[in-house]
Design an enzyme around this catalytic site. Sequence first.
Site, PDB file in Angstrom:
ATOM      1  N   GLN A 163      56.416  31.141  36.544  1.00 23.00           N
ATOM      2  CA  GLN A 163      56.461  30.868  35.107  1.00 23.00           C
ATOM      3  C   GLN A 163      55.241  31.455  34.397  1.00 23.00           C
ATOM      4  OE1 GLN A 163      58.557  29.726  32.964  1.00 23.00           O
ATOM      5  NE2 GLN A 163      57.205  29.459  31.204  1.00 23.00           N
ATOM      6  N   GLU A 164      54.102  31.392  35.062  1.00 23.32           N
ATOM      7  CA  GLU A 164      52.868  31.855  34.429  1.00 23.32           C
ATOM      8  C   GLU A 164      52.759  33.378  34.393  1.00 23.32           C
ATOM      9  OE1 GLU A 164      51.181  30.021  32.696  1.00 23.32           O
ATOM     10  OE2 GLU A 164      50.240  28.302  33.643  1.00 23.32           O
ATOM     11  N   SER A 165      53.125  34.052  35.487  1.00 21.67           N
ATOM     12  CA  SER A 165      52.860  35.496  35.551  1.00 21.67           C
ATOM     13  C   SER A 165      53.979  36.320  36.168  1.00 21.67           C
ATOM     14  CB  SER A 165      51.588  35.735  36.374  1.00 21.67           C
ATOM     15  OG  SER A 165      51.844  35.458  37.749  1.00 21.67           O
TER      16      SER A 165
END
Length: 497
Positions: free
Chosen positions: A313-315
Amino acid sequence: MFFRPDFRPRCAKWLIATGLFLMLGACVEKPTTLERVKEDGVLRVITRNSPATYFQDRNGETGFEYELVKRFADDLGVELKIETADNLDDLFDQMNKPGGPVLGAAGLIETSKRKQQARFSHSYLEVTPQVVYRNGQSRPTDPGDLVGKRIVVLKGSAHAEQLAALKAQTPAIEYEESDAVEVVDLLRMVDEGQIDLTLVDSNELAMNQVYFPNVRVAFDLGEAREQRWAVAPGEDNSLLNEINAYLDKVEKNGTLQRLKDRYYGHVDVLGYVGAYTFAQHLQERLPKYEKHFQTSAKKEQVDWRLLAAIGYQESMWQPAVTSKTGVRGLMMLTQNTAQAMGVTNRLDARQSIQGGAKYFAYVKDQLDDKIQEPDRTWLALASYNIGGGHLEDARKLAENEGLNPNKWLDVKKMLPRLAQKKWYSKTRYGYARGGEPVHFVANIRRYYDILTWVTQPQLEGSQVADGNLHVPGVDKTQPPAPTAPVVPASSPEKPAL
């Protein structure tokens, strides 16, 4: 009565000396506004609590106006003290009170009315007032189409002055002014069909439109206008001159443009990118970092697949990513978080994963002991995204509404309220983009479900990278339509979203 012979001469000398002293004292100049600020060591600034001006997120204080004025305070070598106004009228009232804030930084437009309330700096941002409506409704194309529509704008705003001028020409135009809402509230009201139209500046619409898919621009109302800072009319020119010199400087050295790009440029949103893309990344990216996820998760007693879902989700499992806000690496850690977690190189995938795992475990441990699983995990994810203070605000709102503050299903209903003035004005930590953690948690749960499915015992380890891996609903030769991704159903122990 007896007098000493030399009394009168001495008295006269004393009176003359006293008079000269008083005259000299009167000649001493009072410190200028700028000198007072530097002597006090504090720059008091009043602003609005909104996405385009000032708010707090998990990284701390932020916002376009905040960053611009923080750099100004740093240039002066003083501490910045931010105060937030209840509404625009309150902002100018506070500035004009004796001992009030010396600077207003809130995306202000210089108007004829406001010239009586303040003096304005050089401009730093050009915006266009826009009429917005709800998609699916008849689109207004000119001011004449405003007749018969319910229009609400911020009380005391430049938009209210524009509508007043239009009404003078076309009396049938009706509109309302409200001091109980902010721009985000107005956009939500249009998006949900509660009102027909509102006026917003182009920068605020660009920043918020992603959260309101039904909002559309009807037309631009007038020419572009310039936002400026304001100082109280009774002050001398020293502070205003310093402000103008600063704004000219950041315009020339590129600082202002970088801030504009960060807040108003194109922002890549990592939403649910589709089961097909996720399946491809499972094969091509995850195997490189799977051992790091497993090792760090085991150390922090976290499910490695949940940790991997956070990383995606972050990267999207890209270790060299750097956002415009300064977060970096596979787990997109802020500089402060990285330092606190012992990470020396955020672009090192192993360190980033270790730091992310440690931080998530820390956030989870800070939650109220009464919160049980699986809600504890979902609430920890929300706190990881938005910050513990804002999560506590949402929990208190849930409790006040008779809901369970320890249940994710109840708290997630309250989080979007943190973006609505009616609610965040009553909270301790103020405005937050409350819709973001709801999407953040939902996306991670989707990724976690798929990871759980594909890492059953028969698919452990290197088999995840098998080219024959199949995710339910995904034809690997034909990407599915992005509007209808198919993911495995949540397992029984996980509450439905």
